[in-house]
Design a protein around this motif. Structure first.
Motif, PDB file in Angstrom:
ATOM      1  N   LYS A  68       0.859  -1.186   0.000  1.00  0.00           N
ATOM      2  CA  LYS A  68       0.000   0.000   0.000  1.00  0.00           C
ATOM      3  C   LYS A  68       0.889   1.228   0.000  1.00  0.00           C
ATOM      4  CE  LYS A  68      -4.307  -1.500   2.073  1.00  0.00           C
ATOM      5  NZ  LYS A  68      -5.286  -1.270   3.125  1.00  0.00           N
ATOM      6  N   PHE A  69       0.450   2.241  -0.701  1.00  0.00           N
ATOM      7  CA  PHE A  69       1.196   3.487  -0.758  1.00  0.00           C
ATOM      8  C   PHE A  69       1.040   4.238   0.561  1.00  0.00           C
ATOM      9  CE2 PHE A  69       1.885   7.957  -1.795  1.00  0.00           C
ATOM     10  CZ  PHE A  69       3.098   7.869  -2.445  1.00  0.00           C
ATOM     11  N   ASP A  70       2.152   4.634   1.140  1.00  0.00           N
ATOM     12  CA  ASP A  70       2.139   5.412   2.378  1.00  0.00           C
ATOM     13  C   ASP A  70       2.392   6.872   2.024  1.00  0.00           C
ATOM     14  OD1 ASP A  70       3.691   6.730   4.771  1.00  0.00           O
ATOM     15  OD2 ASP A  70       2.611   5.022   5.635  1.00  0.00           O
ATOM     16  N   GLU A  71       1.417   7.720   2.324  1.00  0.00           N
ATOM     17  CA  GLU A  71       1.503   9.147   1.980  1.00  0.00           C
ATOM     18  C   GLU A  71       2.683   9.836   2.660  1.00  0.00           C
ATOM     19  OE1 GLU A  71      -0.391  10.920  -0.140  1.00  0.00           O
ATOM     20  OE2 GLU A  71      -1.674   9.210  -0.637  1.00  0.00           O
ATOM     21  N   LEU A  72       2.904   9.512   3.926  1.00  0.00           N
ATOM     22  CA  LEU A  72       3.963  10.152   4.693  1.00  0.00           C
ATOM     23  C   LEU A  72       5.351   9.778   4.165  1.00  0.00           C
ATOM     24  CD1 LEU A  72       4.587  11.975   7.126  1.00  0.00           C
ATOM     25  CD2 LEU A  72       4.634   9.924   8.534  1.00  0.00           C
ATOM     26  N   LEU A  73       5.546   8.494   3.868  1.00  0.00           N
ATOM     27  CA  LEU A  73       6.848   8.042   3.386  1.00  0.00           C
ATOM     28  C   LEU A  73       7.038   8.304   1.893  1.00  0.00           C
ATOM     29  CD1 LEU A  73       7.141   4.641   5.285  1.00  0.00           C
ATOM     30  CD2 LEU A  73       8.294   6.795   5.824  1.00  0.00           C
ATOM     31  N   GLY A  74       5.946   8.316   1.162  1.00  0.00           N
ATOM     32  CA  GLY A  74       6.040   8.574  -0.265  1.00  0.00           C
ATOM     33  C   GLY A  74       6.345   7.340  -1.100  1.00  0.00           C
ATOM     34  N   PHE A  75       6.181   6.151  -0.537  1.00  0.00           N
ATOM     35  CA  PHE A  75       6.388   4.915  -1.298  1.00  0.00           C
ATOM     36  C   PHE A  75       5.518   3.799  -0.715  1.00  0.00           C
ATOM     37  CE2 PHE A  75       9.895   5.254   1.754  1.00  0.00           C
ATOM     38  CZ  PHE A  75       9.800   4.053   2.457  1.00  0.00           C
ATOM     39  N   LYS A  76       5.481   2.668  -1.420  1.00  0.00           N
ATOM     40  CA  LYS A  76       4.663   1.544  -0.989  1.00  0.00           C
ATOM     41  C   LYS A  76       5.352   0.778   0.145  1.00  0.00           C
ATOM     42  CE  LYS A  76       2.057   0.688  -5.188  1.00  0.00           C
ATOM     43  NZ  LYS A  76       1.654  -0.318  -6.179  1.00  0.00           N
ATOM     44  N   VAL A  77       4.542   0.346   1.090  1.00  0.00           N
ATOM     45  CA  VAL A  77       5.041  -0.450   2.221  1.00  0.00           C
ATOM     46  C   VAL A  77       4.208  -1.718   2.329  1.00  0.00           C
ATOM     47  CG1 VAL A  77       5.883   1.552   3.522  1.00  0.00           C
ATOM     48  CG2 VAL A  77       3.552   0.760   3.868  1.00  0.00           C
ATOM     49  N   ASP A  78       4.787  -2.738   2.956  1.00  0.00           N
ATOM     50  CA  ASP A  78       4.060  -3.975   3.211  1.00  0.00           C
ATOM     51  C   ASP A  78       3.121  -3.776   4.394  1.00  0.00           C
ATOM     52  OD1 ASP A  78       5.246  -5.481   1.202  1.00  0.00           O
ATOM     53  OD2 ASP A  78       6.939  -6.034   2.469  1.00  0.00           O
ATOM     54  N   VAL A  79       1.852  -4.081   4.197  1.00  0.00           N
ATOM     55  CA  VAL A  79       0.834  -3.944   5.233  1.00  0.00           C
ATOM     56  C   VAL A  79       0.289  -5.342   5.524  1.00  0.00           C
ATOM     57  CG1 VAL A  79      -1.421  -2.945   5.775  1.00  0.00           C
ATOM     58  CG2 VAL A  79       0.247  -1.628   4.476  1.00  0.00           C
ATOM     59  N   PRO A  80       0.204  -5.711   6.810  1.00  0.00           N
ATOM     60  CA  PRO A  80      -0.289  -7.051   7.124  1.00  0.00           C
ATOM     61  C   PRO A  80      -1.770  -7.218   6.777  1.00  0.00           C
ATOM     62  CG  PRO A  80       0.002  -5.779   9.129  1.00  0.00           C
ATOM     63  CD  PRO A  80       0.548  -4.945   8.009  1.00  0.00           C
ATOM     64  N   VAL A  81      -2.091  -8.411   6.301  1.00  0.00           N
ATOM     65  CA  VAL A  81      -3.477  -8.802   6.047  1.00  0.00           C
ATOM     66  C   VAL A  81      -3.749  -9.980   6.978  1.00  0.00           C
ATOM     67  CG1 VAL A  81      -5.128  -9.681   4.363  1.00  0.00           C
ATOM     68  CG2 VAL A  81      -3.342  -8.058   3.649  1.00  0.00           C
ATOM     69  N   PHE A  82      -4.626  -9.763   7.950  1.00  0.00           N
ATOM     70  CA  PHE A  82      -4.920 -10.772   8.949  1.00  0.00           C
ATOM     71  C   PHE A  82      -5.992 -11.726   8.445  1.00  0.00           C
ATOM     72  CE2 PHE A  82      -3.770  -6.872  11.359  1.00  0.00           C
ATOM     73  CZ  PHE A  82      -2.559  -7.321  11.870  1.00  0.00           C
ATOM     74  N   GLY A  83      -5.725 -13.022   8.588  1.00  0.00           N
ATOM     75  CA  GLY A  83      -6.713 -14.035   8.229  1.00  0.00           C
ATOM     76  C   GLY A  83      -7.817 -14.106   9.272  1.00  0.00           C
ATOM     77  N   ASP A  84      -8.849 -14.890   8.974  1.00  0.00           N
ATOM     78  CA  ASP A  84     -10.000 -15.013   9.868  1.00  0.00           C
ATOM     79  C   ASP A  84      -9.618 -15.558  11.245  1.00  0.00           C
ATOM     80  OD1 ASP A  84     -11.654 -13.984   7.929  1.00  0.00           O
ATOM     81  OD2 ASP A  84     -12.325 -15.945   7.201  1.00  0.00           O
ATOM     82  N   ASP A  85      -8.666 -16.516  11.292  1.00  0.00           N
ATOM     83  CA  ASP A  85      -8.233 -17.072  12.588  1.00  0.00           C
ATOM     84  C   ASP A  85      -7.641 -15.990  13.479  1.00  0.00           C
ATOM     85  OD1 ASP A  85      -9.018 -19.542  11.691  1.00  0.00           O
ATOM     86  OD2 ASP A  85      -6.993 -20.349  11.458  1.00  0.00           O
ATOM     87  N   ILE A  86      -6.877 -15.100  12.868  1.00  0.00           N
ATOM     88  CA  ILE A  86      -6.246 -14.022  13.632  1.00  0.00           C
ATOM     89  C   ILE A  86      -7.283 -12.965  14.001  1.00  0.00           C
ATOM     90  CG2 ILE A  86      -4.499 -12.202  13.588  1.00  0.00           C
ATOM     91  CD1 ILE A  86      -2.874 -14.018  11.690  1.00  0.00           C
ATOM     92  N   LYS A  87      -8.137 -12.590  13.062  1.00  0.00           N
ATOM     93  CA  LYS A  87      -9.179 -11.599  13.339  1.00  0.00           C
ATOM     94  C   LYS A  87     -10.081 -12.040  14.491  1.00  0.00           C
ATOM     95  CE  LYS A  87      -9.547  -9.665   8.689  1.00  0.00           C
ATOM     96  NZ  LYS A  87     -10.424  -9.579   7.509  1.00  0.00           N
ATOM     97  N   ALA A  88     -10.303 -13.349  14.615  1.00  0.00           N
ATOM     98  CA  ALA A  88     -11.152 -13.878  15.687  1.00  0.00           C
ATOM     99  C   ALA A  88     -10.530 -13.640  17.065  1.00  0.00           C
ATOM    100  CB  ALA A  88     -11.401 -15.371  15.476  1.00  0.00           C
ATOM    101  N   LEU A  89      -9.225 -13.414  17.115  1.00  0.00           N
ATOM    102  CA  LEU A  89      -8.519 -13.184  18.385  1.00  0.00           C
ATOM    103  C   LEU A  89      -8.503 -11.710  18.796  1.00  0.00           C
ATOM    104  CD1 LEU A  89      -5.482 -15.562  17.805  1.00  0.00           C
ATOM    105  CD2 LEU A  89      -7.406 -15.944  19.368  1.00  0.00           C
ATOM    106  N   GLU A  90      -8.864 -10.823  17.882  1.00  0.00           N
ATOM    107  CA  GLU A  90      -8.864  -9.379  18.168  1.00  0.00           C
ATOM    108  C   GLU A  90      -9.724  -9.071  19.384  1.00  0.00           C
ATOM    109  OE1 GLU A  90      -8.225  -5.285  17.678  1.00  0.00           O
ATOM    110  OE2 GLU A  90      -7.895  -6.414  15.865  1.00  0.00           O
ATOM    111  N   GLY A  91      -9.120  -8.445  20.391  1.00  0.00           N
ATOM    112  CA  GLY A  91      -9.844  -8.057  21.600  1.00  0.00           C
ATOM    113  C   GLY A  91     -10.040  -9.174  22.605  1.00  0.00           C
ATOM    114  N   GLU A  92      -9.558 -10.371  22.301  1.00  0.00           N
ATOM    115  CA  GLU A  92      -9.709 -11.517  23.196  1.00  0.00           C
ATOM    116  C   GLU A  92      -8.558 -11.566  24.204  1.00  0.00           C
ATOM    117  OE1 GLU A  92     -12.285 -13.775  23.294  1.00  0.00           O
ATOM    118  OE2 GLU A  92     -13.231 -12.475  21.802  1.00  0.00           O
TER     119      GLU A  92
END
Length: 151
Positions: A37-61
């Motif tokens: 994804k392009f980062d406006e502040l840095l001015g170039f693309k950076v790797d952004v994590p994409v969380f799978g459903d197993d990981i999303k299910a742990l959010e806030g747990e």
């Protein structure tokens, strides 16, 4: 008598579930992909994590996780530190492990530094927006088990 058996079974099951969760948490957290994804502040693309459903299910747990405290300069106290699935010499910062093997920790009480494996319990948060922070954050953490003495 029946209620006592049911309570005992629930207690044993819940303890086993937490133990199994602890054993598999780092494995679950490692199941991650990245997108550019392009980062406006840095001015170039950076790797952004994409969380799978197993990981999303742990959010806030509330989770339990075993690992190692990583001494990182810039963290203000022993209530803010980095926690790693691997010892310091093998962790993301010094060894060949990836960013999915570390998490930021904010604990309720100071946690004494140790080179031994320790176990923490806290609320897991996911971060895919702030590139200046780690992708996993454990808040309101408490020491469950620490070092050789089991405290």
């Amino acid at each position: 008598m029946r209620a006592l058996l049911l309570f005992s079974a629930l207690f044993i099951f819940s303890g086993s579930a937490i133990q199994a969760q602890d054993t598999n948490l780092w494995k679950t957290l490692s199941k991650i992909t990245y997108e550019k994804k392009f980062d406006e502040l840095l001015g170039f693309k950076v790797d952004v994590p994409v969380f799978g459903d197993d990981i999303k299910a742990l959010e806030g747990e509330i989770v339990e996780v075993s690992g190692y405290i990583v001494p990182v300069e810039g963290y203000k106290s022993h209530t803010e530190f980095v926690f790693s699935a691997y010892p310091y010499n093998m962790c993301f910062f010094c060894g060949g492990a990836g960013p999915e093997t570390v998490m930021e920790v904010t604990s309720k009480e100071p946690v004494k530094y140790s080179t031994d494996r320790v176990k923490l319990r806290g609320k897991l948060l996911l971060n895919s927006d702030d590139i200046n922070r780690l992708m996993y954050v454990l808040v309101d953490a408490e020491l469950v088990k620490g070092g050789m003495d089991g405290k």
